[in-house]
Write a protein that holds these residues in place. Sequence first.
Motif, mmCIF file in Angstrom:
data_model
loop_
_atom_site.group_PDB
_atom_site.id
_atom_site.type_symbol
_atom_site.label_atom_id
_atom_site.label_comp_id
_atom_site.label_asym_id
_atom_site.label_seq_id
_atom_site.Cartn_x
_atom_site.Cartn_y
_atom_site.Cartn_z
ATOM 1 N N GLU A 151 35.533 13.422 -53.203
ATOM 2 C CA GLU A 151 36.991 13.703 -53.653
ATOM 3 C C GLU A 151 38.090 13.179 -52.763
ATOM 4 O O GLU A 151 37.696 13.292 -51.548
ATOM 5 N N VAL A 152 38.873 12.669 -53.313
ATOM 6 C CA VAL A 152 40.355 12.316 -52.490
ATOM 7 C C VAL A 152 41.460 13.006 -52.862
ATOM 8 O O VAL A 152 41.693 12.986 -53.752
ATOM 9 N N ILE A 153 42.237 13.254 -51.737
ATOM 10 C CA ILE A 153 43.674 13.695 -51.778
ATOM 11 C C ILE A 153 44.355 12.428 -51.271
ATOM 12 O O ILE A 153 44.400 12.235 -50.114
ATOM 13 N N TRP A 154 45.545 12.064 -51.967
ATOM 14 C CA TRP A 154 46.359 11.000 -51.440
ATOM 15 C C TRP A 154 47.560 11.607 -50.990
ATOM 16 O O TRP A 154 48.407 12.316 -52.005
ATOM 17 N N LEU A 155 47.945 11.846 -49.571
ATOM 18 C CA LEU A 155 49.265 12.354 -49.174
ATOM 19 C C LEU A 155 50.171 11.367 -48.998
ATOM 20 O O LEU A 155 49.996 10.326 -48.351
ATOM 21 N N ASP A 156 51.466 11.766 -49.414
ATOM 22 C CA ASP A 156 52.753 10.735 -48.939
ATOM 23 C C ASP A 156 53.654 11.539 -48.532
ATOM 24 O O ASP A 156 54.324 12.385 -49.098
ATOM 25 N N GLY A 158 53.462 14.251 -46.513
ATOM 26 C CA GLY A 158 53.140 15.536 -46.515
ATOM 27 C C GLY A 158 53.071 16.149 -47.882
ATOM 28 O O GLY A 158 52.527 17.160 -48.104
ATOM 29 N N VAL A 159 53.290 15.346 -49.066
ATOM 30 C CA VAL A 159 53.374 15.732 -50.348
ATOM 31 C C VAL A 159 52.041 15.070 -50.891
ATOM 32 O O VAL A 159 51.696 14.062 -50.794
ATOM 33 N N VAL A 160 51.217 16.062 -51.685
ATOM 34 C CA VAL A 160 50.079 15.585 -52.650
ATOM 35 C C VAL A 160 50.580 14.471 -53.954
ATOM 36 O O VAL A 160 51.050 15.116 -54.630
ATOM 37 N N LYS A 161 50.221 13.375 -53.494
ATOM 38 C CA LYS A 161 50.726 12.487 -54.710
ATOM 39 C C LYS A 161 49.735 12.546 -55.813
ATOM 40 O O LYS A 161 49.769 12.422 -56.770
ATOM 41 N N ASP A 162 48.506 12.579 -55.360
ATOM 42 C CA ASP A 162 47.313 12.602 -56.322
ATOM 43 C C ASP A 162 45.911 13.186 -55.730
ATOM 44 O O ASP A 162 45.798 13.305 -54.619
ATOM 45 N N ARG A 163 44.758 13.504 -56.630
ATOM 46 C CA ARG A 163 43.763 14.271 -56.099
ATOM 47 C C ARG A 163 42.633 13.914 -56.979
ATOM 48 O O ARG A 163 42.926 14.222 -58.425
ATOM 49 N N GLY A 164 41.297 13.435 -56.703
ATOM 50 C CA GLY A 164 40.334 13.409 -57.691
ATOM 51 C C GLY A 164 39.407 12.482 -57.396
ATOM 52 O O GLY A 164 39.194 12.345 -56.128
ATOM 53 N N GLU A 165 38.882 11.790 -58.507
ATOM 54 C CA GLU A 165 37.666 10.757 -58.159
ATOM 55 C C GLU A 165 38.050 9.709 -57.333
ATOM 56 O O GLU A 165 39.180 9.041 -57.457
ATOM 57 N N ARG A 167 37.528 6.301 -56.756
ATOM 58 C CA ARG A 167 37.967 5.074 -57.641
ATOM 59 C C ARG A 167 39.383 5.148 -58.159
ATOM 60 O O ARG A 167 40.057 4.136 -57.994
ATOM 61 N N ARG A 168 39.528 6.248 -58.720
ATOM 62 C CA ARG A 168 40.634 6.311 -59.722
ATOM 63 C C ARG A 168 41.961 6.549 -58.662
ATOM 64 O O ARG A 168 43.030 5.807 -58.966
ATOM 65 N N VAL A 169 41.682 7.455 -57.724
ATOM 66 C CA VAL A 169 42.784 7.705 -56.789
ATOM 67 C C VAL A 169 43.010 6.462 -56.122
ATOM 68 O O VAL A 169 44.533 6.030 -55.576
ATOM 69 N N ILE A 170 42.129 5.605 -55.559
ATOM 70 C CA ILE A 170 42.413 4.275 -54.731
ATOM 71 C C ILE A 170 42.888 3.203 -55.552
ATOM 72 O O ILE A 170 44.004 2.631 -54.864
ATOM 73 N N ASP A 171 42.650 3.298 -56.844
ATOM 74 C CA ASP A 171 43.351 2.192 -57.536
ATOM 75 C C ASP A 171 44.911 2.348 -57.849
ATOM 76 O O ASP A 171 45.708 1.755 -57.796
ATOM 77 N N ALA A 172 45.265 4.027 -57.770
ATOM 78 C CA ALA A 172 46.440 4.441 -58.225
ATOM 79 C C ALA A 172 47.259 3.983 -56.853
ATOM 80 O O ALA A 172 48.463 3.674 -56.881
ATOM 81 N N TYR A 173 46.661 4.427 -55.772
ATOM 82 C CA TYR A 173 47.222 4.223 -54.401
ATOM 83 C C TYR A 173 47.710 2.666 -53.986
ATOM 84 O O TYR A 173 48.703 2.226 -53.848
ATOM 85 N N ARG A 174 46.560 1.971 -54.595
ATOM 86 C CA ARG A 174 47.033 0.262 -54.276
ATOM 87 C C ARG A 174 48.121 0.045 -55.384
ATOM 88 O O ARG A 174 48.890 -0.784 -54.976
ATOM 89 N N GLN A 175 48.130 0.626 -56.636
ATOM 90 C CA GLN A 175 49.260 0.005 -57.459
ATOM 91 C C GLN A 175 50.488 0.547 -57.087
ATOM 92 O O GLN A 175 51.497 -0.305 -57.050
ATOM 93 N N PHE A 176 50.544 1.738 -56.250
ATOM 94 C CA PHE A 176 51.697 2.315 -55.524
ATOM 95 C C PHE A 176 52.410 1.440 -54.329
ATOM 96 O O PHE A 176 53.366 1.030 -54.450
ATOM 97 N N ILE A 177 51.175 1.060 -53.633
ATOM 98 C CA ILE A 177 51.544 0.080 -52.412
ATOM 99 C C ILE A 177 52.051 -1.168 -53.111
ATOM 100 O O ILE A 177 53.059 -1.879 -52.645
#
Length: 377
Positions: A151-156, A158-165, A167-177
């Motif tokens: 499970e992954v928590i993506w923090l930006d 200090g705020v939780v941007k996303d949380r979950g599986e 592969r899905r969170v990493i893809d969302a993070y890459r798209q954000f970047i």
Amino acid sequence: KSTLLKLITGIYKPDSGEIDCSGRVSALIELGAGFHPDFTGRENVYLGGMIQGLTKKQISERFDEIVSFAELEEYIDEPVRTYSSGMFMRLGFSLAIHCDPEVLLIDEVLAVGDEGFISKCKGKISELRERGVTLMLVTHDLAAVERWCDEVIWLDKGVVKDRGEPRRVIDAYRQFIEDREEQSLEELHNIHRGEESGSLNKDGDRMTRDDGARDGFERWGSREVELTHVSLLDRSEDEHFIFHPGDPFSIKLQYSVREPVADSLVFGVGIHHLDGTLLFGTNTDIERVTLSVDGRQSGTVRCTIPQLSLLSGEYWLDVAVHREDGYPFDYWKRCIKFSVRSSVQQVGRVYLKTEWLGAVDGSSSIGGSSSFEGGQA
């Protein structure tokens, strides 16, 4: 993120809320924290082990294993102030993972030695994970996140941007970047556009920008024919500054005829790596291309590359319109900065589609190929 780990370990106390952590916690946050520089490595192992909650007997039972893993047999009785930073970190890492943790906190500390030792560390962490140790990893290494995390928590900030599986969170993070970088490049390009349309000084046939081309942009030429707009288009005909290996890539040039010229117009493009290396350059004369343009009417020219053969990196685009003999009407150097991003880390600067074949004696060949679609292999 590091603050969160220190709250879990109890180094910090929360201003509000509660933290519930069950089991023995071992933290790889600041390796060697608590080591005394004047104590020997041996003395610090006992000191650090007791801080981690081990008894003297437990430390003695695993002492040889700790020292062997850290590869410090010859130096264990030397003061740690004489250790290199790598030796110091190896001892701290080895002590932390040999304290029978039930919860292991890791904060970007896997690069603690040469390649062989790093591989050994990763193997040990995988072993602890298989034994049921809870692993909490803070890192920007997305490959490590995919390898170890359920499970992954993506923090930006200090705020939780996303949380979950993962592969899905990493893809969302890459798209954000990518979206953030796209916005930054678009702002840079808009600055260029404003400066391109500003006042220019003429020195012979060379045109320079008044501000001294602080970001490397230069423009020169006699200006009978001017380039008025340059844009990079993706497969959807939208203007973009972020691409992926294998994407279709179009360069659209709009030009205006200020003074009719009798010569044929030649349009050219060039792509440079950020370090200045020319990776590709061509023009309509080199390729013997006849366009429906002349020197008396304004218009648009488009150069399309069906598959962009560049690896991850940052690049500059040059464009020009000139006579067949090279006489420049309008030359834009470093006019657009764009990026290529890929989740597959091949090396070099050029992407070449590959096919691999292999065969075991007496059997048919088997193989595979590599290709990209939207940055994914």
